[in-house]
Design an enzyme around this catalytic site. Structure first.
Site, PDB file in Angstrom:
ATOM      1  N   VAL A  55       0.832  -1.207   0.000  1.00 52.60           N
ATOM      2  CA  VAL A  55       0.000   0.000   0.000  1.00 52.60           C
ATOM      3  C   VAL A  55       0.868   1.260   0.000  1.00 52.60           C
ATOM      4  O   VAL A  55       0.594   2.222  -0.722  1.00 52.60           O
ATOM      5  CB  VAL A  55      -0.971  -0.002   1.199  1.00 52.60           C
ATOM      6  CG1 VAL A  55      -1.785   1.290   1.238  1.00 52.60           C
ATOM      7  CG2 VAL A  55      -1.917  -1.198   1.124  1.00 52.60           C
ATOM      8  N   CYS A  56       1.928   1.238   0.794  1.00 52.17           N
ATOM      9  CA  CYS A  56       2.819   2.404   0.863  1.00 52.17           C
ATOM     10  C   CYS A  56       3.459   2.702  -0.485  1.00 52.17           C
ATOM     11  O   CYS A  56       3.626   3.859  -0.872  1.00 52.17           O
ATOM     12  CB  CYS A  56       3.915   2.169   1.898  1.00 52.17           C
ATOM     13  SG  CYS A  56       3.314   1.937   3.581  1.00 52.17           S
ATOM     14  N   THR A  57       3.821   1.643  -1.214  1.00 53.40           N
ATOM     15  CA  THR A  57       4.437   1.841  -2.519  1.00 53.40           C
ATOM     16  C   THR A  57       3.473   2.522  -3.473  1.00 53.40           C
ATOM     17  O   THR A  57       3.847   3.433  -4.222  1.00 53.40           O
ATOM     18  CB  THR A  57       4.904   0.487  -3.086  1.00 53.40           C
ATOM     19  OG1 THR A  57       5.875  -0.080  -2.191  1.00 53.40           O
ATOM     20  CG2 THR A  57       5.538   0.660  -4.461  1.00 53.40           C
TER      21      THR A  57
END
Length: 250
Positions: A55-57
């Site tokens: 998700v962070c990517t």
């Protein structure tokens, strides 16, 4: 009942209008001190549960795509994750590849290294419901918008499992910047160019002078004239009759 340390409690409960802590940290852009980095710009600081996570990517990829839009608004982006500086550099290459960016392109904004978890604890960026493989709470997905006066203008706290909408963050910044310099408010789902609202504290006679494009009122069963609209004003600052700068107040 457990009580947090009073110093920690004070740091974690930042309120709108508080001066944002002038922290100093290592980042992919080198050693940075927050207030010096921002200078007279707006800032968005957003935290991440960890490097090399899905998700962070996607979030950092979207933020990188939108970085020219933030720059147009005089906004500097800053990401933060509880991993090392070297991991940030390595991860940023994955993010650029996710965006199908040409190899060797520089990541457009700094990622702050907080491998000792000092900043996420100080700024209250932890999600107690989500833990890493060591049982430590993950960083939540915080968004802090900081004004040129270094004061907190907006905060949004997402759990680690929910990705943010950076189009919405841009929309919020458009509203914050408009209402900082004009005595208006933005209604639900407002977008730049839409009509804005005239705050109730402005008398009708003053509203007529402030908003030459006209003010129209929505008729309501109560008969109260509090839903007042006007076309979005220009971005220049409104001033009172004695020349003092006036910002919006609801």
């Amino acid at each position: 009942m457990q009580h947090r340390d009073t110093e920690t409690d004070r740091c974690c409960r930042m309120l709108l209008g508080d001066v944002f802590p002038n922290f100093e940290a290592d980042s992919t852009f080198g050693r940075m001190k927050l207030h010096d980095f921002l200078r007279d710009s707006w800032g968005v600081l957003f935290s991440h549960p960890g490097d090399f996570t899905p998700v962070c990517t996607t979030e950092l990829g979207r933020a990188a795509q939108l970085s020219p839009e933030f720059s147009k608004r005089n906004v500097k982006l800053m990401a933060l994750s509880v991993d090392s500086l070297q991991e940030h550099h390595d991860w940023s290459k994955d993010i650029m590849a996710y965006n199908n960016t040409e190899p060797g392109s520089q990541f457009p904004f700094p990622i702050i290294a907080d491998d000792r978890r000092e900043l996420v604890e100080k700024l209250g960026m932890l999600d107690p419901e989500e833990k890493d493989h060591n049982g430590m709470p993950l960083s939540a997905r915080c968004v802090f918008v900081i004004g040129p006066d270094k004061k907190l203008k907006l905060s949004i706290l997402y759990p680690a499992t929910t990705g943010r909408n950076f189009d919405e963050i841009l929309r919020v910044i458009d509203s914050l910047q408009l209402t900082a310099h004009n005595r208006v408010a933005t209604p639900v789902d407002w977008r730049p160019g839409n009509s804005v609202m005239v705050p109730p504290r402005i008398p009708e006679t003053e509203a007529a002078m402030l908003f030459p494009a006209g003010v129209y009122t929505k008729d309501l069963p109560s008969g109260k004239k509090y839903l007042r609209y006007t076309p979005q004003p220009n971005t220049h600052q409104q001033r009172t009759t004695d020349g003092e700068l006036e910002t919006s107040h609801l």
